[in-house]
Each structure stands twice: as C-alpha cells, then as structure tokens.
Enzyme design. Sequence first.
Site: not given
Length: 216
Positions: A10, A191-194
Amino acid sequence: MENKLHDYRKSYEKASLIRENLNENPIQQFRTWFYDVEKFGGVDEANAMTISTIGEDGFPKSRIVLLKFYDENGFVFYTNYESEKGKALLNNPNTCLSFFWPNTERQVIIKGVAEKVPEHVSDNYFASRPKGSQLGALVSNQSNVIKNRQVLEEELNALEKKYANEEVPRPKNWGGFLVRPESIEFWQGRPNRLHDRFLFTKSDSGYDWKIERLAP
C-alpha cells in the site's frame, strides 16, 4: 505450502508530518491524532491498543486492550491483576503501548512504566460498567485453564441471580493500570516507505520533552 505476501503493498499518501506542525506536548499531539480518527471516517474502537509485556517465561507477548482514559500522567486501561498480563506488569512494569489507525495511516508507540491506579479510581470505573461486564469480571479467572465454556455460563447464571437486585462489587483482583510514558513516537505513513517519524523522549527533569526526527 507457500504463502507469499509479496503483493500486499500500500502506498501511504494521505498526510505528512513536519516538525513545525507538532505540538510540543506529546499528550496534546496524541489527543489531536485520536480525534482525527473520527474526523477522517472513523475505525472500530479507535481506543484499541496493543500492549506488550515480558512474561514470567521470559517471552514478550502482545495483545489488544482498550484505552479508557489518558491525561498528562499517562494512559489507563483495566484488567484482571491476576491475568497473564497483570502478573507480567506487576513483575516487570516496563511496557509498550501501540495504536495503529489505518484510516489516517498513523501509528503511535508509547514506552512507559505501569503502576496500579488508586483503588477508588478502579471502584469508580467498575461502577460505570454495564452489569453484564461487571459480572463477567467476577466470573472469569482470566488466563487460567478451564474445562469448557459451560463452566463460565453456569457461573454467570448463578451470579445473575445472586446480584439481580444488588450492586456488583468490584473484585479486588481487578482494576486499572496507569502507564506513565517515557517516550512517545508518532509515525505518519508516506509514499515509497519514507515515513515521517518523530520521537518525544522525556527529559531528565521529567517536565519537558526532547523531540527528534527518526529515519523511516
């Protein structure tokens, strides 16, 4: 048999968390986020939290309990003091609470030290509970092995008759724990696991908090 979950992904995109928007007081920040859960559509039991303890067997164990009160002193929940979690906290009061609210893509992690609340606080809360819940606390020797469910139901039936016209007394082995926080982490999915993460750590004086951003 393989059970790959590689495609369970997700992208968290609902909000961001920056230092300028943080309240200097983590309890106030928690309050803001807690009420945001309802504002953004709600979840079932927003006050549900995971509590982790270290048991007598040396293993950590986590389970869900319900937050019933919080203020500047900490976070309060109720349980059977002779349950597995109750014994664990009385033996080692260092604990961790965590909340995950998927509708806001947020998580809060609280490390702290648990202590029993005063008896009159437990009395007042117990008196506010529905009678069925009061009787359930009397019936259940929480975490102990029982023969079958019928044992519970028969005991409940007997107590319903006994207290049909009487107030139910609070069991002395049932009451509240207050978790006094030592650190509180606020996690906002990005977003982007950041992800955005900010850690509040109580100062040596115990009156203010150090705030640090953590790498995701």
